[in-house]
Design a protein around this motif. Structure first.
Motif, PDB file in Angstrom:
ATOM      1  N   LEU A   1     -20.873 -47.273 -39.834  1.00  0.00           N
ATOM      2  CA  LEU A   1     -21.823 -46.779 -38.817  1.00  0.00           C
ATOM      3  C   LEU A   1     -21.572 -47.222 -37.399  1.00  0.00           C
ATOM      4  O   LEU A   1     -21.615 -46.253 -37.352  1.00  0.00           O
TER       5      LEU A   1
ATOM      6  N   GLN B   1     -18.517 -44.664 -35.629  1.00  0.00           N
ATOM      7  CA  GLN B   1     -19.011 -43.863 -35.953  1.00  0.00           C
ATOM      8  C   GLN B   1     -20.303 -43.614 -35.190  1.00  0.00           C
ATOM      9  O   GLN B   1     -19.763 -42.622 -34.048  1.00  0.00           O
ATOM     10  N   ILE B   2     -21.541 -44.162 -34.809  1.00  0.00           N
ATOM     11  CA  ILE B   2     -21.948 -44.095 -33.133  1.00  0.00           C
ATOM     12  C   ILE B   2     -21.357 -43.806 -31.891  1.00  0.00           C
ATOM     13  O   ILE B   2     -21.522 -43.513 -30.910  1.00  0.00           O
TER      14      ILE B   2
ATOM     15  N   THR C   1     -18.624 -41.599 -31.293  1.00  0.00           N
ATOM     16  CA  THR C   1     -19.662 -40.158 -30.983  1.00  0.00           C
ATOM     17  C   THR C   1     -20.260 -40.162 -29.490  1.00  0.00           C
ATOM     18  O   THR C   1     -20.027 -39.095 -28.510  1.00  0.00           O
TER      19      THR C   1
ATOM     20  N   ILE D   1     -20.654 -33.445 -31.242  1.00  0.00           N
ATOM     21  CA  ILE D   1     -20.454 -33.203 -32.661  1.00  0.00           C
ATOM     22  C   ILE D   1     -20.175 -31.857 -33.375  1.00  0.00           C
ATOM     23  O   ILE D   1     -19.345 -31.876 -34.057  1.00  0.00           O
TER      24      ILE D   1
ATOM     25  N   LEU E   1     -19.913 -39.280 -35.805  1.00  0.00           N
ATOM     26  CA  LEU E   1     -20.631 -38.366 -36.503  1.00  0.00           C
ATOM     27  C   LEU E   1     -20.855 -37.075 -37.076  1.00  0.00           C
ATOM     28  O   LEU E   1     -21.805 -36.474 -38.324  1.00  0.00           O
TER      29      LEU E   1
ATOM     30  N   LEU F   1     -19.069 -37.227 -40.312  1.00  0.00           N
ATOM     31  CA  LEU F   1     -20.527 -37.638 -41.472  1.00  0.00           C
ATOM     32  C   LEU F   1     -21.284 -36.340 -42.323  1.00  0.00           C
ATOM     33  O   LEU F   1     -21.641 -36.171 -43.234  1.00  0.00           O
TER      34      LEU F   1
ATOM     35  N   ALA G   1     -27.594 -38.410 -40.782  1.00  0.00           N
ATOM     36  CA  ALA G   1     -26.878 -38.441 -39.591  1.00  0.00           C
ATOM     37  C   ALA G   1     -27.845 -37.873 -38.811  1.00  0.00           C
ATOM     38  O   ALA G   1     -27.500 -37.891 -36.948  1.00  0.00           O
TER      39      ALA G   1
ATOM     40  N   LEU H   1     -28.294 -39.068 -34.152  1.00  0.00           N
ATOM     41  CA  LEU H   1     -28.298 -38.237 -33.542  1.00  0.00           C
ATOM     42  C   LEU H   1     -29.447 -38.661 -31.785  1.00  0.00           C
ATOM     43  O   LEU H   1     -29.481 -38.689 -31.387  1.00  0.00           O
TER      44      LEU H   1
END
Length: 286
Positions: A83, A86-87, A90, A222, A233, A236, A252, A256
């Motif tokens: 995770l 992914q954060i 982005t 995004i 994200l 996701l 998600a 954000l």
């Protein structure tokens, strides 16, 4: 006037100052407490409606499942990797797009604000570009730059550039003419006037756009990831939607929102540090 009255007089302003500080502190506690109560009430109502089937828990999910989804991603990772990866992916795209968009908007905005001829020539073209729905450019950037971060950065740049540009342009136009004239009388060149008078005067205008523009940068990243990406994200969200996992979509979105709030807090802190000289307007205490 009696000696007692004279002795008591200097203490009154201090007492009034303390009373104002106490009232401001109490108001902050009231505001923050009300925010927490409102958030808890909304979450509790959502959970209750979903558990009693007043709303469809499959489509609307529920806060407890969203929390479980976030915890599962944090502990076990996602199908695309951890995770945190992914954060960061982005956030990296949004930050890079935000920096490029801010620099471009500030430089071009102040340049056109200072040079009227360029503003007259380029003005119609900038208005036309601003009128284009910039979200629809994301598929074009995907074709041009591929699935990597470049297409997401480009989407973030075009969303950030225009609000920053127009604020910088307006800030350059709104500079006190007396300051500019006085600087010229003292022998300042155009470069010195721009750097030492115009840019500092436009800074408050620019900072106003920074609060909004980072949110736009996140949106650009995004949307680009949602259309096509290998990580992030937005991917996701797309993957959760594809498997009808409403909890994943909301999870998600929560992540954000936390990232955006933390960034907003950092920008506010930086603004307060830079503008400590500026007096607080009545009714704007935070």
């Amino acid at each position: 006037m009696s000696p007692d009255t004279i002795a008591a007089a200097p203490a009154r302003p201090t007492e009034r100052t303390k009373a104002r500080a106490r009232a401001a502190r109490n108001r902050r506690f009231l505001v923050h407490g009300s925010r927490v109560v409102l958030l808890v009430a909304v979450i509790a109502l959502w959970e209750a409606l979903a558990r009693t089937k007043a709303i469809d828990p499959f489509n609307f999910s529920m806060p407890s499942k969203i929390w479980e989804q976030i915890r599962d991603w944090a502990v076990h990772g996602t199908a695309q990797g951890s995770l945190w990866e992914q954060i960061w992916y982005t956030l990296y795209e949004a930050l890079l797009g935000w920096i490029i968009g801010v620099l471009g908007g500030v430089v071009l905005g102040i340049t056109l604000g200072r040079i009227r001829f360029l503003a007259d020539v380029l003005g119609p073209y900038i208005k036309v570009l601003n009128a284009i729905p910039r979200i629809v450019l994301a598929p074009i950037f995907l074709i041009w730059f591929g699935l990597g971060p470049a297409s997401k950065v480009a989407s973030a740049v075009v969303l950030v550039f225009f609000p920053v540009f127009f604020n910088a342009f307006q800030g350059a136009r709104e500079v006190d003419r007396h300051l500019v004239n006085n600087a010229r009388i003292l022998g300042a060149s155009n470069r010195r006037v721009t750097l030492q008078v115009v840019v500092p005067s436009a800074t408050s205008w620019i900072f106003t756009s920074l609060h909004v523009s980072f949110g736009f940068a996140l949106i650009g990243a995004i949307v680009g990831e949602y259309i096509g990406a290998t990580k992030g994200l937005g991917l996701l969200v797309a993957a959760s939607q594809g498997t009808f996992n409403a909890a994943g979509v909301y999870a998600a979105m929560v992540i954000l929102a936390v990232v955006a709030l933390l960034t907003e807090g950092l920008l506010t802190f930086a603004e307060r540090r830079l503008f400590r000289w500026r007096p607080t307007e009545p009714g704007t205490e935070r």
